[in-house]
Design an enzyme around this catalytic site. Structure first.
Site, mmCIF file in Angstrom:
data_model
loop_
_atom_site.group_PDB
_atom_site.id
_atom_site.type_symbol
_atom_site.label_atom_id
_atom_site.label_comp_id
_atom_site.label_asym_id
_atom_site.label_seq_id
_atom_site.Cartn_x
_atom_site.Cartn_y
_atom_site.Cartn_z
ATOM 1 N N CYS A 1 -4.181 5.292 -14.643
ATOM 2 C CA CYS A 1 -5.124 3.794 -15.116
ATOM 3 C C CYS A 1 -4.464 2.682 -14.735
ATOM 4 C CB CYS A 1 -5.274 3.680 -16.591
ATOM 5 S SG CYS A 1 -7.417 4.336 -16.917
ATOM 6 N N CYS B 1 3.893 1.729 -2.195
ATOM 7 C CA CYS B 1 2.822 1.256 -3.054
ATOM 8 C C CYS B 1 3.265 0.306 -4.268
ATOM 9 C CB CYS B 1 2.597 2.900 -3.493
ATOM 10 S SG CYS B 1 3.165 3.169 -4.931
#
Ligand SMILES: [Zn+2]
Length: 366
Positions: free
Chosen positions: A166, A324
């Site tokens: 998440c 990222c």
């Protein structure tokens, strides 16, 4: 009176004081569950607050179990809260879970899910499970003595890195309330002994369609843990089973990806005007790039690496640094490039978060 008495005598272990654990813990305390165990070894971070409502701004930096225990005491001081500030693993799971009547799984990683399932199956206890990702949620009760276990339905974990957490992939905060409160409701039903528990049914929620679907799930006679001739008769190495780093089974993709730190990258990137000696690639989505970014990075989404399209855009005679948010998606992209034969690829360790922390603290993080 009888139901309330049963709640008072019940002992529920909530694993993870995060998105699912927050609403579950609060409602279990409000309902009067006598003993609530909280397993969490992490501290509260600002980025948790969008969904982990058992913690507040003032709790940032505190252990989650401590912050959660305080909130529960403010909701219902008669609840006995037991803090477990540890990572639950094969060495301690049976002992911790053994002191409780049921487990509520609020974790967001596969090794712990399989661990809790197996430990509950071995101990004969119900595992009230929930899972959330982006706009989707799933809930069920795994109870090997009365129905399927998690392994009956999901015998194999997904390859490592395929399903982001998440924190990595994002989640609609309020979805945690929908799924976590159903877990709490199922726990209360099991304790009190009312209704039809979610055994043998998997509820699938789509918050964008605002739909709930019930899928029938069955016990697998060949299940490794609860089947007719089980191969898992004690807890195993779950990191290894899920192919995670630190486990005994190597990650499927094999060779290690070379890394570079944010400070080292800062030294390689030129000041304004000069030609960069490295190609910096950002594999995140545009929403993420709008929050924080490294100047000069070229946006090539991870999906383009997976499809192979990125290979046509990247020169093979130049050093490539890929980043990222925190380093796992870029590791996958780096590996794809290396396997395609690129001779000089580095993964930015810690991603843009490390860049903001070590090089450019003026940018926000997420
Ligand atoms: Zn099973």
């Amino acid at each position: 009176m009888e139901g309330q008495r049963r709640l008072k005598n019940a002992r529920v272990l909530v694993v993870g004081a995060g998105g699912l654990g927050s609403p579950a813990l609060m409602y279990l305390a409000a309902a009067g569950v006598g003993t609530v165990g909280v397993v969490d070894a992490d501290v509260v971070e600002t980025s948790n607050l969008q969904r982990q409502v058992v913690h507040g701004v003032a709790d940032v930096g505190r252990p989650k179990s401590e912050s959660a225990a305080e909130t529960l005491a403010s909701i219902n001081p008669l609840v006995r809260v037991v803090r477990h500030d540890v990572r639950i693993d094969s060495t301690n799971a049976l002992e911790i879970i053994g002191a409780y009547d049921l487990v509520l799984d609020g974790t967001d990683n596969f090794p712990t899910r399989y661990l809790l399932n197996d430990a509950c199956a071995l101990l004969g206890k119900p595992d009230v499970w929930g899972s959330i990702y982006r706009f989707d949620g799933q809930v069920s009760i795994w109870w090997a003595q009365h129905g399927p276990c998690y392994r009956c339905v999901f015998p194999e974990p997904p390859p490592p890195g395929l399903v982001p957490s998440c924190a990595e992939g994002g989640v609609l905060g309020v979805l945690c309330a929908a799924v976590g409160s159903i877990q709490a409701a199922e726990a209360v039903k099991l304790i009190v002994g009312i209704g039809d528990p979610l055994i043998g049914r998997l509820m699938v929620h789509d918050a964008l369609r605002q739909s709930w679907d019930a899928l029938a799930v069955r016990k697998d006679p060949d299940c490794a843990v609860c089947g007719e001739s089980p191969s898992v008769i004690e807890l195993v190495d779950y990191q290894g089973f899920c192919g995670m780093p630190g486990g005994s089974v190597p990650a499927a993709a094999g060779a290690a990806v070379p890394v570079i730190s944010a400070r080292e990258l800062a030294d390689l990137l030129p000041g304004s005007g000069s030609k960069p000696s490295v190609l910096l690639v950002d594999v995140r989505g545009s929403e993420e790039r709008a929050i924080a970014n490294i100047p000069g990075a070229r946006a090539i989404h991870l999906d383009e690496f997976r499809s192979g399209a990125a290979l046509l855009e990247i020169p093979f005679d130049q050093t490539v640094v890929i980043h990222c948010r925190s380093g796992s998606r870029s590791e996958e992209a780096s590996r794809i490039l290396i396997e395609a034969g690129h001779p000089d690829v580095r993964n930015l360790e810690g991603g843009v978060l490390a860049w903001v922390r070590d090089v450019d603290p003026s940018q926000p993080t997420y």
